[in-house]
Design a protein around this motif. Structure first.
Motif, PDB file in Angstrom:
ATOM      1  N   GLU A 128     -51.883 -49.299 -37.504  1.00 23.64           N
ATOM      2  CA  GLU A 128     -51.052 -49.790 -38.603  1.00 23.64           C
ATOM      3  C   GLU A 128     -50.334 -51.090 -38.254  1.00 23.64           C
ATOM      4  OE1 GLU A 128     -51.517 -48.803 -41.340  1.00 23.64           O
ATOM      5  OE2 GLU A 128     -52.350 -46.804 -41.095  1.00 23.64           O
ATOM      6  N   VAL A 129     -49.932 -51.223 -36.991  1.00 27.97           N
ATOM      7  CA  VAL A 129     -49.246 -52.446 -36.576  1.00 27.97           C
ATOM      8  C   VAL A 129     -50.127 -53.667 -36.823  1.00 27.97           C
ATOM      9  CG1 VAL A 129     -48.552 -53.697 -34.512  1.00 27.97           C
ATOM     10  CG2 VAL A 129     -47.692 -51.421 -34.908  1.00 27.97           C
ATOM     11  N   PHE A 168     -51.598 -43.295 -24.359  1.00 28.24           N
ATOM     12  CA  PHE A 168     -50.167 -43.056 -24.418  1.00 28.24           C
ATOM     13  C   PHE A 168     -49.824 -41.716 -23.771  1.00 28.24           C
ATOM     14  CE2 PHE A 168     -46.560 -41.200 -26.766  1.00 28.24           C
ATOM     15  CZ  PHE A 168     -45.588 -42.115 -26.424  1.00 28.24           C
ATOM     16  N   MET A 176     -47.875 -32.398 -28.236  1.00 26.53           N
ATOM     17  CA  MET A 176     -48.383 -33.631 -27.635  1.00 26.53           C
ATOM     18  C   MET A 176     -49.545 -34.185 -28.443  1.00 26.53           C
ATOM     19  SD  MET A 176     -48.340 -33.514 -23.561  1.00 26.53           S
ATOM     20  CE  MET A 176     -46.889 -33.006 -22.694  1.00 26.53           C
ATOM     21  N   PHE A 218     -47.853 -45.038 -44.691  1.00 23.71           N
ATOM     22  CA  PHE A 218     -48.115 -46.476 -44.705  1.00 23.71           C
ATOM     23  C   PHE A 218     -48.804 -46.915 -45.983  1.00 23.71           C
ATOM     24  CE2 PHE A 218     -46.717 -46.685 -40.446  1.00 23.71           C
ATOM     25  CZ  PHE A 218     -46.308 -47.991 -40.317  1.00 23.71           C
ATOM     26  N   LEU A 240     -50.129 -45.390 -35.374  1.00 28.42           N
ATOM     27  CA  LEU A 240     -49.063 -46.359 -35.642  1.00 28.42           C
ATOM     28  C   LEU A 240     -49.276 -47.649 -34.849  1.00 28.42           C
ATOM     29  CD1 LEU A 240     -46.305 -46.453 -37.171  1.00 28.42           C
ATOM     30  CD2 LEU A 240     -45.247 -45.960 -34.987  1.00 28.42           C
ATOM     31  N   VAL A 241     -49.374 -47.516 -33.533  1.00 24.56           N
ATOM     32  CA  VAL A 241     -49.432 -48.706 -32.689  1.00 24.56           C
ATOM     33  C   VAL A 241     -50.861 -49.229 -32.559  1.00 24.56           C
ATOM     34  CG1 VAL A 241     -49.028 -49.540 -30.351  1.00 24.56           C
ATOM     35  CG2 VAL A 241     -47.368 -48.061 -31.435  1.00 24.56           C
ATOM     36  N   LEU A 295     -50.401 -41.819 -19.840  1.00 28.65           N
ATOM     37  CA  LEU A 295     -49.401 -42.567 -19.088  1.00 28.65           C
ATOM     38  C   LEU A 295     -48.015 -41.974 -19.282  1.00 28.65           C
ATOM     39  CD1 LEU A 295     -50.627 -46.201 -19.703  1.00 28.65           C
ATOM     40  CD2 LEU A 295     -51.068 -44.705 -17.790  1.00 28.65           C
ATOM     41  N   GLY A 296     -47.774 -41.373 -20.456  1.00 32.25           N
ATOM     42  CA  GLY A 296     -46.450 -40.834 -20.727  1.00 32.25           C
ATOM     43  C   GLY A 296     -46.215 -39.484 -20.078  1.00 32.25           C
ATOM     44  N   TYR A 297     -47.210 -38.624 -20.121  1.00 39.13           N
ATOM     45  CA  TYR A 297     -47.024 -37.269 -19.591  1.00 39.13           C
ATOM     46  C   TYR A 297     -48.118 -36.914 -18.578  1.00 39.13           C
ATOM     47  CZ  TYR A 297     -44.347 -37.142 -23.928  1.00 39.13           C
ATOM     48  OH  TYR A 297     -43.477 -37.434 -24.934  1.00 39.13           O
ATOM     49  N   PRO A 298     -48.239 -37.665 -17.480  1.00 33.25           N
ATOM     50  CA  PRO A 298     -49.363 -37.425 -16.565  1.00 33.25           C
ATOM     51  C   PRO A 298     -49.341 -36.026 -15.960  1.00 33.25           C
ATOM     52  CG  PRO A 298     -47.754 -38.903 -15.573  1.00 33.25           C
ATOM     53  CD  PRO A 298     -47.344 -38.706 -16.995  1.00 33.25           C
ATOM     54  N   ALA A 299     -48.157 -35.530 -15.646  1.00 33.98           N
ATOM     55  CA  ALA A 299     -48.093 -34.223 -14.989  1.00 33.98           C
ATOM     56  C   ALA A 299     -48.552 -33.124 -15.940  1.00 33.98           C
ATOM     57  CB  ALA A 299     -46.673 -33.958 -14.507  1.00 33.98           C
ATOM     58  N   ALA A 300     -48.073 -33.190 -17.201  1.00 33.48           N
ATOM     59  CA  ALA A 300     -48.448 -32.162 -18.171  1.00 33.48           C
ATOM     60  C   ALA A 300     -49.951 -32.200 -18.433  1.00 33.48           C
ATOM     61  CB  ALA A 300     -47.684 -32.382 -19.473  1.00 33.48           C
ATOM     62  N   SER A 308     -52.330 -33.254 -16.377  1.00 34.02           N
ATOM     63  CA  SER A 308     -53.145 -32.809 -15.248  1.00 34.02           C
ATOM     64  C   SER A 308     -53.073 -31.302 -15.086  1.00 34.02           C
ATOM     65  CB  SER A 308     -52.695 -33.522 -13.963  1.00 34.02           C
ATOM     66  OG  SER A 308     -51.438 -33.034 -13.558  1.00 34.02           O
ATOM     67  N   PHE A 311     -48.710 -41.896 -32.417  1.00 37.88           N
ATOM     68  CA  PHE A 311     -48.606 -43.166 -31.700  1.00 37.88           C
ATOM     69  C   PHE A 311     -49.893 -43.979 -31.857  1.00 37.88           C
ATOM     70  CE2 PHE A 311     -48.821 -45.993 -28.084  1.00 37.88           C
ATOM     71  CZ  PHE A 311     -47.530 -46.455 -27.991  1.00 37.88           C
TER      72      PHE A 311
END
Lengths: 211, 362, 218
Positions: B143-144, B162, B129, B98, B139-140, B165-170, B172, B136
């Motif tokens: 930088e955004v 992120f 991860m 950036f 960036l979000v 919420l994206g990988y809750p199982a992994a 936990s 993420f």
């Protein structure tokens, strides 16, 4: 005044046209739609009961298969779907009962299939649930429902019930692994199953008396 | 001067306006700054005296985080270093990209984000991860909005949010019981967690099932949890440092801790089955770590004094409510992000009240 | 009879450049989602898979085109006082028809789309096009406008659907692109927030790529 009449006249004419179009389309679509809705429900029972059918079968074919193989009875609090294969025997090969209850985020609905002894689980299927995807939502996954096959709805002592236990704990005939990280959903599912177990036990009592 | 200085001086024309490598100027600038830390000097009046510049500020926060980092290293082994390296490499890449596109200097803000990010992750998390999360987040989360100083949310928390919420199982599955001292085992298992390391529930998860971890273990940090947050002792040392150096806002910290304790006591008295005792609540999970190191971020928090109190109260209260009455066992992350949203609004309200009072006096 | 004649004449007269301009506006310069940022709710809800996004896009193209065309046809005889009610009624007719047909022949898809096909009735894009364009313009041009806006919406949906299905489930149109053993489902992209991020980033990229707009004069 004249413009009022004009408005009224336009509204009436426009409304009538719209209504006519809608009625026509709805009439044309209605038979297909209701067949689809009915077939959706039947598909759940057929697959839980283990009735062989083609996955891609049309709605009409599904209803036909259902009518030929399944007998629906309502006994007291419980609605029972009995699998009586057409032309093979008079005895029911399996029973299915609907499951319903509150989950963590919304209602859970499913079908529980039982062997003729009304004790052993033949299959389980949840077709409506809004649990946390990836955690509680796993109750819809194949690995979770597969565990139930062959388990009993009664404990050693004959008490009706079912248990979902923490992963790693010893399992018996009356319990399966709960979902790690989804304690709340697992608890709700356990409640739903116990509820059904109690109803089925009642039904079993009636069955045994009749014989 | 030393050889590096000469080297830099020799290549400077290449990167200057009109030079062949002009697009890479930010990288040169960063290298130059890293070794010599040039300060732009004002050449004419007015001269202002600025006792603390952004670089010194950043380095102070890193120093304050060091005790927690060392504790993490002690409890969770050398994998922590690997996570830190991945975090810096992946996030730094986004930062450099950036800077090149925007033709700006590389910002030091990332030094803290990249350092704090692995500290708020579970010890067994897959390394890819860590990379995805920090990319993420930068960036979000930053930088955004236009880069350091303009971001609305704490980038490290955005990245963690992120991942959760994206990988809750992994996530936990990634909690590991600390294996203090047994470094060899951890060393051999790199880049993974030792196969026989027990995946353990965090104290807050255990509390939901009715078992409370002893307070002394919680204080020292000998529990499962995010690698940097478990040791309350080390967090307190860092907090003391930040407060005495006047880097972190005492109001924010006090506001959140006091509201957390007060609300916790009241609710524990009303509903003892749902709400943990306040002492346990304060020492478990990442609340103190978050309140000390993340809520006090000067960019995403409010700037006026009164607003800082309220900001702290929002964070403390929200954490307690989320922990006690929702499906999540830990709520600091959501609470601070929620506070970040409110911060500009709180500032606005406080300033308006001041202006109105001032106008009335006149 | 004379009215329709006049209409067709004006439309033939304006065919070339105005038509192209209308399409460009609907798809790019005045894209309903990227520029006007309306009709977002359905775009968030149905884009978790490319297939649903495509069907929803087709639904909007059809209903927008038809309702714009018919609204423009009756624009001169509609009493101004009840025009909004007429607009809503017209939109609902087409939407309900589409919904019924979908339920009859494409049941699985209709189940996945849930209430969102029916909710096109309240979609701001349609109402906005009828009120802002079809009421002032001849039928064929309105038809083109409705189609262009529907297409603009459908394109954005398709892009968002692509990204979400690829990142979220590692597949495209139901075919696995990345093997399940390697790929880990990203729930954030499967759920609605993923659409927020994707759409936000998309708007960012489009804005950054296109030249800065001149300031609007007050």
């Amino acid at each position: 005044m004249r413009s009022d009449v004009r408005t009224l006249f336009f509204a009436a004419a426009f409304g009538t046209t719209c209504a006519l179009v809608l009625t026509a389309v709805s009439r044309l679509a209605a038979p297909y739609r209701s067949a689809n809705e009915k077939a959706e429900e039947m598909r759940n029972y057929l697959s839980a009961l283990g009735v062989p059918f083609d996955e891609k079968a049309s709605a009409k074919a599904l209803i036909e298969i259902f009518d030929r193989n399944v007998v629906v009875q309502t006994n007291g609090r419980l609605r029972i779907y009995a699998f009586v294969p057409a032309g093979v025997s008079q005895e029911a090969m399996a029973f299915a009962v609907p499951l319903a209850g509150m989950g963590l985020w919304g209602p859970i609905k499913g079908v529980l299939a039982l062997e003729p002894d009304l004790r052993t689980i033949r299959g389980l299927r949840f077709y409506q649930q809004e649990e946390t995807p990836g955690l509680g939502g796993e109750i819809g996954a194949e690995w979770f429902v597969r565990q139930f096959k062959g388990k009993k709805l009664v404990s050693f002592t004959g008490e009706p019930g079912f248990r979902l236990v923490k992963k790693g704990m010893p399992l018996d005939e009356n319990s399966v692994d709960a979902i790690t990280g989804a304690t709340m959903t697992s608890e709700r599912v356990q409640t739903i199953l116990r509820d059904v177990a109690a109803k089925v036990a009642e039904e079993r009592g009636r069955h045994d008396r009749n014989e | 001067m030393n050889p590096i200085g000469n080297l830099l001086k020799r290549f400077k024309p290449l990167f200057d306006q009109g030079g062949g490598l002009r697009p890479l100027w930010p990288i040169f600038q960063a290298a130059d700054n890293f070794f010599f830390s040039h300060v732009e000097e004002a050449e004419h009046a007015p001269f202002g005296r600025d006792p603390i510049d952004i670089k010194r500020y950043m380095s102070l926060v890193i120093v304050a985080l060091l005790p927690s980092f060392l504790a993490a290293l002690y409890f969770f082994g050398p994998r922590v270093l690997l996570m830190l390296a991945v975090s810096y490499a992946a996030g730094g890449l986004v930062e450099v990209l950036f800077a090149l596109v925007r033709k700006e200097e590389i910002n030091e803000g990332f030094l803290i984000t990249g350092f704090i990010f692995p500290l708020i992750l579970p010890p067994g998390i897959p390394l890819w991860m860590v990379a995805v999360g920090v990319v993420f987040g930068v960036l979000v989360g930053k930088e955004v909005f236009g880069g350091t100083g303009r971001n609305l949310f704490n980038p490290a928390l955005v990245g963690r949010c992120f991942l959760l919420l994206g990988y809750p199982a992994a996530l936990s599955k990634s909690w590991v019981v600390p294996q203090s001292g047994d470094w060899l085992l951890w060393w051999r298992a790199l880049p993974d967690v030792p196969a026989d390391a027990v995946t353990g529930a965090t104290p807050l998860m255990l509390a939901k099932q009715g078992t409370h971890t002893p307070l002394w273990d919680l204080f020292i940090g000998h529990t499962a949890g995010c690698i940097g947050e478990t040791s309350i002792l080390m967090t307190l040392i860092g907090a003391l440092f930040l407060i005495t150096m006047r880097v972190a806002s005492l109001r924010t910290i006090l506001g959140s801790v006091l509201s957390f304790l007060l609300l916790g006591t009241i609710l524990h008295w009303i509903a003892p089955t749902r709400v943990n005792p306040p002492s346990f609540n304060l020492l478990s999970g990442g609340f103190l770590f978050g309140a000390v190191f993340m809520a006090t971020d000067p960019v995403t928090g409010p700037v006026t004094g009164a607003a800082r109190w309220f900001y702290g109260v929002i964070i403390g209260g929200a954490t307690l409510l989320i922990r006690s009455f929702s499906g999540y066992v830990e709520g600091v992350m959501f609470a601070i992000l929620l506070g970040n949203i409110c911060a500009p609004l709180l500032d606005e309200i406080v300033i308006r009240i001041h202006v109105r009072r001032y106008a009335r006096e006149i | 009879m004379t009215a329709t004649n006049r209409v067709s004449v004006t439309c033939v007269g304006c065919a070339g450049s105005k038509c192209r301009e209308t399409i460009r506006a609907g798809v790019h310069t005045n894209n309903p989602i990227l520029v006007q940022v309306i009709g977002i709710c359905s775009a968030l809800a149905v884009t978790s898979k490319l297939e649903t996004a495509l069907v929803m896009g087709i639904a909007l193209i059809l209903t927008a085109t038809l309702s714009c065309f018919f609204m423009s046809l009756i624009r001169n005889i509609t009493p101004p006082r009840i025009r909004m009610i007429v607009e809503i009624a017209l939109i609902s007719v087409f939407v309900i028809c589409f919904d019924q047909i979908l339920k009859a022949v494409y049941w699985d898809m209709s189940k996945q789309l849930g209430p969102y096909v029916g909710l096109i009735i309240t979609n701001c894009i349609l109402m906005g096009r009828l009120e802002g364009f079809a009421l002032q313009n001849p039928p064929l041009l309105s038809l083109v406008d409705g189609f262009a806006n529907g297409l603009g919406y459908a394109l954005v949906l398709a892009i968002v659907g692509c990204v979400r299905e690829l990142v979220g489930s590692g597949s495209l149109l139901g075919f696995a692109i990345l093997p399940e053993s390697v790929y880990q489902t990203n729930l954030l992209f499967v759920l609605a927030p993923g659409a927020f991020f994707t759409m936000g980033l998309l708007i960012w990229i489009v804005n950054a790529a296109s030249p800065p707009k001149p300031e609007k004069k007050p």
